[in-house]
Design a protein around this motif. Structure first.
Motif, PDB file in Angstrom:
ATOM      1  N   GLN A 252      -4.919  14.597   0.733  1.00  0.00           N
ATOM      2  CA  GLN A 252      -3.806  13.441   0.415  1.00  0.00           C
ATOM      3  C   GLN A 252      -2.701  13.635  -0.406  1.00  0.00           C
ATOM      4  OE1 GLN A 252      -5.957   9.710  -0.341  1.00  0.00           O
ATOM      5  NE2 GLN A 252      -4.284   8.971  -1.806  1.00  0.00           N
ATOM      6  N   ARG A 293       2.443   0.815   5.680  1.00  0.00           N
ATOM      7  CA  ARG A 293       0.744   0.669   5.856  1.00  0.00           C
ATOM      8  C   ARG A 293       0.636   0.122   7.029  1.00  0.00           C
ATOM      9  NH1 ARG A 293      -4.376   1.878   4.384  1.00  0.00           N
ATOM     10  NH2 ARG A 293      -5.837   0.068   4.883  1.00  0.00           N
ATOM     11  N   TYR A 300      -2.371   5.378   2.591  1.00  0.00           N
ATOM     12  CA  TYR A 300      -3.637   4.808   2.101  1.00  0.00           C
ATOM     13  C   TYR A 300      -3.264   3.474   1.317  1.00  0.00           C
ATOM     14  CZ  TYR A 300      -5.118   9.248   3.872  1.00  0.00           C
ATOM     15  OH  TYR A 300      -5.466  10.464   4.459  1.00  0.00           O
ATOM     16  N   TYR A 301      -2.351   3.483   0.573  1.00  0.00           N
ATOM     17  CA  TYR A 301      -1.932   2.451  -0.402  1.00  0.00           C
ATOM     18  C   TYR A 301      -0.494   2.497  -0.849  1.00  0.00           C
ATOM     19  CZ  TYR A 301      -2.099   5.647  -4.415  1.00  0.00           C
ATOM     20  OH  TYR A 301      -2.138   6.635  -4.927  1.00  0.00           O
ATOM     21  N   GLU A 320      -0.616  10.435   3.881  1.00  0.00           N
ATOM     22  CA  GLU A 320      -1.417  11.777   4.515  1.00  0.00           C
ATOM     23  C   GLU A 320      -0.167  12.664   4.384  1.00  0.00           C
ATOM     24  OE1 GLU A 320      -2.536  11.468   8.373  1.00  0.00           O
ATOM     25  OE2 GLU A 320      -3.953   9.851   8.184  1.00  0.00           O
TER      26      GLU A 320
END
Length: 422
Positions: A252, A293, A300-301, A320
């Motif tokens: 990440q 998102r 992811y956030y 990502e």
């Protein structure tokens, strides 16, 4: 709820009398204009004062006394508020209406013990206590890289060089090494001579008795001087955004973006900016969350946060690896859409409702009440009902006008790269 401000000469006493709580909360705030070297020593000082004093030599003895005082809670914090560094000591205890007569005074005297009766011999703090607290603080300073988001935000803000928000909030190891038990004690004494001091009491208390206790037993000799500007000077807007990349082994990546805020009015800083931030990235209902998102599955956030005293806004996202350019394009597009007014009134209304709910909730918390009245001291902030009314009145046009004063400034990307051996 009844608020009274009492000028005690060298400090200010703020009493908020309310039957809302069974507890009494007392917070003493020491604050001054920030110097980088203050950060480390104030963090160390708060730890030392909460570890030992003349009457309670060990943490164990201190804890035992808090239990005797009906489980009194004692905490301290060292924070930055714009151009100020603020060292706070707080106690919360069960009101004597529900315990024993005079327990309010006994509890406040315990706080005075912590503040005025330190474990000092020959003009220096106990060497063993200081050593123990220095080791603890050193671990906190070194731990910054353990939390990748905190680390990336710090590296982002560090790029601004000498701005107050560019320093590690725990301090630094070089300054820590230089502090001795003697120099720490000399600095401690300046709290009562050089700092601004504001004291807040929240609870169902006898106001006259509280004033008498502090007048008799809280000794400070701060010379009352005009407070300096709390607002940090603005970042100069960039024509082209600066991007810095650091590579790490991880799946990440952490993408952080600093935006400068320029020429905000007082109304915009106190009200419109709150709504703008909530609308942009304050929650899962925000424009960024929906765009980056939900619609594109790139993050992811993703969130945003504003620092109104600092004249900055930050956007931060876990993404990502390899998606940073796409995410930046979507962030830029989201900012531009707000400037063009391309956002739903319903989203704006929901943002305002969220903020209003938060203001109402703060009335049910001693900490929320103290924060409100401390903001009143620092920037002449409005009280609860007036704040709610002004948030309600923020318009779409207000948001559009403020958005024109937001400029993308610097990106710091912690780019995750998978180990080929995995």
């Amino acid at each position: 709820m009844n608020y009274e401000h009492i000028d005690m000469g060298s400090y200010n006493l703020h009493i908020i009398k309310t039957k809302r709580f069974k507890t009494v909360t007392v917070e003493v705030d020491f604050y001054r204009m920030l110097k980088p070297e203050d950060i480390t020593i104030r963090n160390l000082l708060k730890s030392v004062l909460l570890s030992s004093n003349k009457n309670f030599k060990t943490e164990r003895e201190l804890i035992k006394e808090t239990e005797n005082l009906y489980d009194l809670k004692l905490i301290s914090s060292n924070t930055r508020i714009g151009n100020y560094t603020s060292l706070a000591f707080k106690i919360r205890f069960l009101n004597e209406l529900y315990t024993e007569k005079d327990m309010n005074e006994y509890s406040i005297e315990f706080l005075f013990d912590v503040l005025f009766n330190p474990n000092v011999v020959n003009n220096k703090f106990d060497e063993d206590i200081v050593k123990k607290c220095k080791n603890k603080l050193a671990k906190s300073i070194k731990s910054l890289s353990d939390n990748k988001l905190k680390y990336t935000l710090f590296k982002l803000l560090e790029t601004t060089k000498d701005k107050p928000y560019s320093y590690n909030s725990y301090g630094n190891l070089e300054d820590l090494e230089k502090i001795t038990s003697s120099s720490l004690y000399e600095y401690y004494k300046t709290l009562f001579t050089d700092d601004y001091i504001d004291i807040f009491i929240v609870g169902d208390v006898d106001v006259t008795k509280i004033k008498d206790i502090f007048r008799e037993k809280f000794k400070a000799t701060t010379f009352k001087k005009r407070q300096q500007n709390i607002l940090v000077s603005e970042l100069k807007p960039r024509q082209r955004i600066k991007k810095i990349t650091e590579n790490i082994e991880a799946n990440q990546s952490q993408l952080t973006l600093l935006c400068s805020l320029n020429n905000l009015s007082d109304y915009e800083r106190k009200y419109v900016l709150l709504v703008y931030n909530e609308l942009l990235g304050g929650s899962s209902n925000s424009i960024l969350f929906d765009t980056v998102r939900e619609q594109n599955s790139y993050a992811y956030y993703i969130n945003s946060s504003h620092k109104s005293y600092d004249n900055i806004l930050m956007i931060y996202s876990g993404i990502e690896s390899g998606n940073s350019e796409e995410v930046l394009k979507l962030i830029r597009k989201s900012l531009q859409n707000i400037t063009k007014g391309k956002f739903d009134e319903l989203v704006l209304d929901n943002a305002k409702k969220t903020i209003i709910a938060s203001i109402k909730a703060s009335k049910d918390s001693p900490a929320g009440i103290i924060n409100t009245y401390f903001a009143k001291v620092l920037v002449n902030s409005d009280e609860f009902d007036k704040r709610i009314e002004k948030i309600k009145n923020v318009t779409k046009e207000d948001i559009i006008n403020l958005s024109k004063k937001v400029t993308m400034h610097t990106v710091y990307l912690l780019e995750g790269e998978q180990n080929e051996n995995n």
